[in-house]
Motif scaffolding. Structure first.
Motif, short mmCIF file in Angstrom:
data_model
loop_
_atom_site.label_atom_id
_atom_site.label_comp_id
_atom_site.label_asym_id
_atom_site.label_seq_id
_atom_site.Cartn_x
_atom_site.Cartn_y
_atom_site.Cartn_z
N ASP A 74 78.85 45.85 9.40
CA ASP A 74 77.88 44.64 10.14
C ASP A 74 78.48 44.10 11.16
OD1 ASP A 74 80.10 44.07 8.88
OD2 ASP A 74 79.40 41.72 8.33
N GLN A 152 71.38 29.91 8.98
CA GLN A 152 71.09 30.48 8.17
C GLN A 152 69.07 29.35 7.13
OE1 GLN A 152 71.69 33.65 7.57
NE2 GLN A 152 72.87 33.20 6.00
N ASN A 186 74.02 39.69 5.76
CA ASN A 186 73.03 39.52 4.91
C ASN A 186 72.05 40.96 4.27
OD1 ASN A 186 72.88 36.84 5.82
ND2 ASN A 186 71.35 36.93 7.30
N GLY A 187 72.21 42.01 5.36
CA GLY A 187 71.77 43.22 4.21
C GLY A 187 72.11 43.67 4.89
N ILE A 198 71.03 43.81 -0.43
CA ILE A 198 70.74 42.09 -0.16
C ILE A 198 71.87 41.42 -0.25
CG2 ILE A 198 68.66 40.22 -0.05
CD1 ILE A 198 68.06 43.05 1.35
N GLN A 206 65.59 33.19 2.75
CA GLN A 206 66.51 33.88 3.75
C GLN A 206 66.38 35.14 3.71
OE1 GLN A 206 67.98 32.95 7.01
NE2 GLN A 206 69.39 35.32 7.01
N LYS A 209 63.52 37.34 3.97
CA LYS A 209 63.51 37.77 5.04
C LYS A 209 64.27 38.74 5.68
CE LYS A 209 66.14 36.93 8.30
NZ LYS A 209 66.34 38.01 8.87
N THR A 210 65.15 38.47 5.04
CA THR A 210 66.27 39.76 5.42
C THR A 210 65.31 41.24 4.50
OG1 THR A 210 67.98 38.31 5.13
CG2 THR A 210 68.15 40.53 4.31
N HIS A 213 63.44 42.17 6.84
CA HIS A 213 63.87 43.02 8.10
C HIS A 213 64.77 44.28 7.73
CE1 HIS A 213 67.26 42.64 11.65
NE2 HIS A 213 67.07 43.89 10.60
N GLU A 214 65.44 44.66 6.38
CA GLU A 214 65.30 45.59 6.26
C GLU A 214 64.69 46.68 5.29
OE1 GLU A 214 68.89 46.44 6.29
OE2 GLU A 214 68.88 44.36 6.90
N GLU A 241 63.47 42.34 12.99
CA GLU A 241 63.61 41.26 13.29
C GLU A 241 62.37 40.09 13.81
OE1 GLU A 241 64.83 37.69 11.88
OE2 GLU A 241 65.73 39.51 11.52
N SER A 259 65.42 34.14 13.12
CA SER A 259 64.58 34.71 14.09
C SER A 259 64.89 34.57 15.77
CB SER A 259 63.35 35.57 13.63
OG SER A 259 63.66 35.25 12.53
#
Length: 306
Positions: A74, A152, A186-187, A198, A206, A209-210, A213-214, A241, A259
């Motif tokens: 990360d 967040q 976050n992920g 996650i 959150q 959303k994550t 994203h992943e 994102e 975002s």
């Protein structure tokens, strides 16, 4: 632990009374709004403070970027122990340093072919320890935190997204886990083990959303080649994102508090870069929207964006 994904139609949160054309128009408008919001952020004092903070860091070679990511997935901004202290941040006790190659030169005296002494500089590559921003904490919170422009999401509803997208990923041979992740992570998507993780500490909103994203990283093949990802990380994070923002908007919740700052940071505030991602972002957003709807609508959407 592995997420138990419910595969019945009850988990599908979307059954919007919109035609395919209306959904396409909505997605396009959502993506266009990202650049507009980034422009607004770029004109703010928050962005100026963020840039001043970011300028304290220098670019690393591709080899060092690969070393950093191999030790901390990360990592986004790294510096030495004392550099962080000068930026109002303290490395937390017990944090393990990220090892990279430094660069310096040493003056040496050698004899040339004529027997004369000549001075020359020899390159050296010492091993250094740096720390990511996620391994630090503010020394004086009253000074504010120019190092982040994201907030967040705190919503208590995940709109059925985590289960629905986990079911899709598991159907494609992936494992989806909710577990603790280090620092501000976050992920993470790990193609070598076909695992998506996650962070278990995220709010439901959150986490939703994550997860989008992943999955976007997976569908866009972002992490198949880590050297390629390191070289174009800003673009790839901007794309993933942006997909999360667009899909969330189609579902009916707003991720802009997180975002917009995230995208602005990774795109360096470049709205042309954000606009250039439209085709890939929208194609992927429609693909994920199709996964979240009932099967007949998913089929229609897949044909529409093929």
């Amino acid at each position: 632990m592995t997420t138990t994904a419910t595969r019945t139609k009850k988990t599908a949160p979307l059954k919007p009374a919109k035609t395919i054309e209306e959904k396409k128009t909505q997605a396009e408008a959502l993506h266009a709004s990202i650049a507009n919001q980034v422009e607004q952020l770029r004109d703010s004092a928050r962005w100026t403070a963020f840039l001043t903070f970011a300028q304290a860091f220098h670019a690393y070679s591709i080899n060092n970027l690969l070393l950093i990511l191999s030790q901390r997935e990360d990592a986004s901004r790294v510096a030495g122990f004392r550099k962080w202290q000068s930026l109002n941040r303290q490395v937390r006790k017990g944090e393990k340093g990220i090892r990279i190659f430094g660069y310096s030169t040493k003056k040496v005296t050698e004899e040339d072919e004529n027997g004369d002494e000549v001075e020359k500089r020899v390159a050296r590559f010492p091993i250094l320890s740096v720390f990511d921003i996620g391994q630090t904490e503010l020394i004086d919170p009253e000074q504010g935190d120019p190092g982040t422009i994201t907030a967040q999401l705190t919503g208590a509803e995940d709109y059925g997204i985590v289960d629905a997208l986990s079911a899709y990923l598991e159907g494609e041979g992936w494992t989806v886990e909710r577990s603790s992740l280090p620092g501000t992570m976050n992920g993470v998507t790990r193609p070598e083990t076909m695992t998506v993780v996650i962070n278990e500490d995220l709010s439901p909103e959150q986490a939703a959303k994550t997860t989008i994203h992943e999955l976007a990283h997976v569908l866009l093949d972002h992490t198949e080649d880590m050297a390629e990802y390191s070289a174009h990380r800003g673009l790839m994070e901007t794309e993933a994102e942006s997909v999360a923002y667009v899909v969330a908007g189609m579902v009916g919740f707003d991720t802009s508090a997180y975002s917009v700052g995230y995208i602005a940071g990774w795109a360096d505030g470049d709205t042309d870069l954000i606009t250039s991602t439209a085709a890939r972002v929208l194609r992927t957003a429609h693909q994920i929207a199709g996964i979240l709807t009932l099967e007949d609508e998913a089929t229609d959407d897949a044909e529409d964006v093929a």
